[in-house]
Design an enzyme around this catalytic site. Structure first.
Site, PDB file in Angstrom:
ATOM      1  N   SER A 115       0.899  -1.100   0.399  1.00 48.54           N
ATOM      2  CA  SER A 115       0.508   0.007   0.239  1.00 48.54           C
ATOM      3  C   SER A 115       0.930   0.958  -0.479  1.00 48.54           C
ATOM      4  CB  SER A 115      -0.867   0.000   1.069  1.00 48.54           C
ATOM      5  OG  SER A 115      -1.494   1.266   1.665  1.00 48.54           O
TER       6      SER A 115
ATOM      7  N   LYS B  85       2.774  -3.218   6.020  1.00 40.91           N
ATOM      8  CA  LYS B  85       3.441  -3.672   4.699  1.00 40.91           C
ATOM      9  C   LYS B  85       4.847  -3.904   4.452  1.00 40.91           C
ATOM     10  CE  LYS B  85      -0.949  -4.511   3.758  1.00 40.91           C
ATOM     11  NZ  LYS B  85      -1.491  -6.122   3.319  1.00 40.91           N
TER      12      LYS B  85
ATOM     13  N   TYR C  61      -0.059   0.121  10.158  1.00 45.81           N
ATOM     14  CA  TYR C  61      -0.553  -0.622   8.942  1.00 45.81           C
ATOM     15  C   TYR C  61       0.595  -0.345   7.936  1.00 45.81           C
ATOM     16  CZ  TYR C  61      -3.228  -1.506   4.634  1.00 45.81           C
ATOM     17  OH  TYR C  61      -3.694  -2.157   3.396  1.00 45.81           O
TER      18      TYR C  61
END
Lengths: 327, 327
Positions: B123, B151, B147
């Site tokens: 992402s 990632k 997050y």
């Protein structure tokens, strides 16, 4: 204050321990206790002011890690690691110690619910070729070894755990430490130290790469200085990007040899024997050569002045100021 | 061939599943089986040529992950993740699924001793402000969320596991997918979709940020296209840096609104109600705005042509070519 050092029996860990015991304080705070961790017992001795709590064990063992932080040390210097060559040769061991061990340590601190300062030993091994020269501070991490990958993961965790307020972290990307004391080893980077250390003792050293190879160096004394500065400095101005490439000395092998000649004469240089090794030359060709390291300099980290200064530091610290070849 | 999709019940996972079932092949290889994983059962139906093996469970459970790869799927598309907002709200859950779950999956594949292709959904959340505009491909990863950190760790692992020959990986840094079908949600990025999707249905939508906010978008159809290209392409030219920022459309909110006006008229635009939310505006201010994405384009990944095209894709795919507001 109480300081935990993981990997305290390693070369840099030992020198940091000596420095902390001899200084006896960080800024104005007295060092009352050192918890010294490694897989072998530390040979450091307590002083009048500083007690020593030795812990022997493997960071991949969560129960060992829990013991390390059970007394909530005010500061954690995390140096323990499986080195580059071994992490490449033994994939599972490297991940168990460098990846899981670092996570265990950060988790154990988080679950103690206090916010110590955490100083993390990273490495320029987080960078792999190709790259611009010098490498700027905002260049992406491109490790080409499992060790470099594991160090880069630790950096990401350090940033996130700091951002979340679990601890106050700073990551120190160490240059290749040179001149390493001790015996020649088979690490691919060993020759950078060997070609200085051995001739100074009057011994022959092998040079497996061309004179044009350029690399980024710091003396053991400068490396200890990075940790001492990281321990004392105000961390607020560092911002959310907590991992910094340390300043160093960019030198080609030819420049290293020239510096040796200046410090110890032609007699020393003649002890360097060229024996090209394409495997080592291949590995080294992927290594970084020079960095801007602007952020670290702006934050007060200082490098050795020159490669000649690095050699002089070695002679002072390991030979009391006068190497055998200089007789 | 047999393809495993983790997170197959998510929005992008469902659309990839539909596409694979309808195409029936990747390049010249027929898709004989899909293993569809998620924490809820997939509602996908097998076709004449393609069977479906559904597995429900949590990736933080290693035994679930072992089952996923027990039949050695030829290709793995790893999309399962705790989303940004939830990973920030629940630290342990985010790390359990996004960090441990990804590691479990990569380890399970390694221990099967075969080398499948692994396509990893990363992402643009691996980037956090400040950054240059556009962000070049060699800019460092600076996540400002757990997050994004998780990632980024997955990216590092993917590169290392690929380099070591455990699998053949490629990482796809997805732009913000827009227009997301379904109901408005409370994700901080939700408004980018809400202000298009709701007016097209004749419903009001709230805009919490200024018109000047610029961001990087891809339609769900373009996102599926990235995975299909990653499944078919030759990976050798990618080299050791396996994670790529996908091309997208950089658009300000004002440009989004202008595109909506062109496609669906003033009536649609009037349904956007400005209700400034300083919290959301603050979060969004740390997000990336535009990327070069040169490497991905050179490797054949293609973006939507414009934000107007993104809206038209939504109307085609979700309203059969004619949105209610256009009546």
């Amino acid at each position: 204050m109480h300081i935990l050092i993981t990997g305290a029996a390693g070369m840099v860990g030992r020198k940091i321990t000596e420095r902390l015991l001899s200084d006896g304080h960080i800024g104005k705070r007295e060092i009352a206790k050192l918890t010294l961790h490694d897989i072998v017992p530390s040979d450091a001795k307590p002083t009048e002011n500083t007690s020593i709590r030795p812990i022997v064990g493997d960071l991949s063992d969560r129960s060992v890690v829990d013991r390390l932080v059970s007394e909530k040390p005010d500061m954690v210097m995390h140096l323990a690691a499986i080195v580059s060559g071994e992490a490449e040769a033994d994939f599972e061991k490297g991940y168990a110690v460098n990846f899981d061990g670092t996570r265990h340590l950060f988790e154990a601190i988080r679950l103690q619910h206090y916010e110590p300062r955490v100083i993390y030993a990273s490495s320029i091994a987080v960078f792999g070729a190709p790259f611009p020269e010098p490498i700027p501070d905002d260049f992406h991490l491109t490790p080409l070894t499992s060790y470099g990958t594991q160090k880069a993961v630790g950096e990401l965790l350090l940033n996130d755990y700091t951002r979340r307020g679990f601890f106050d972290g700073i990551g120190i990307r160490l240059p290749t430490v040179c001149v390493r004391p001790g015996k020649p080893n088979k690490a691919a980077s060993g020759f950078f130290s060997n070609i200085i250390r051995e001739p100074l003792k009057g011994e022959e050293a092998l040079l497996p790469v061309p004179d044009t190879v350029r690399h980024w160096h710091a003396s053991p004394r400068a490396a200890v200085g990075f940790f001492m500065h990281a321990a004392e400095m105000d961390l607020a101005p560092v911002g959310p990007r907590r991992c910094l490439t340390m300043p160093g000395v960019a030198a080609t092998v030819a420049e290293q040899i020239e510096a040796l000649r200046k410090v110890a004469g032609e007699k020393a240089v003649k002890l360097i024997r060229r024996e090209p090794d394409p495997v080592i030359a291949g590995i080294v060709s992927g290594w970084p050569t020079a960095f801007e390291a602007k952020r670290a300099r702006d934050l007060g980290f200082t490098a050795d002045e020159s490669f000649e200064a690095i050699i002089r530091v070695h002679i002072e610290d390991e030979h009391g100021g006068h190497a055998p070849i200089m007789d």
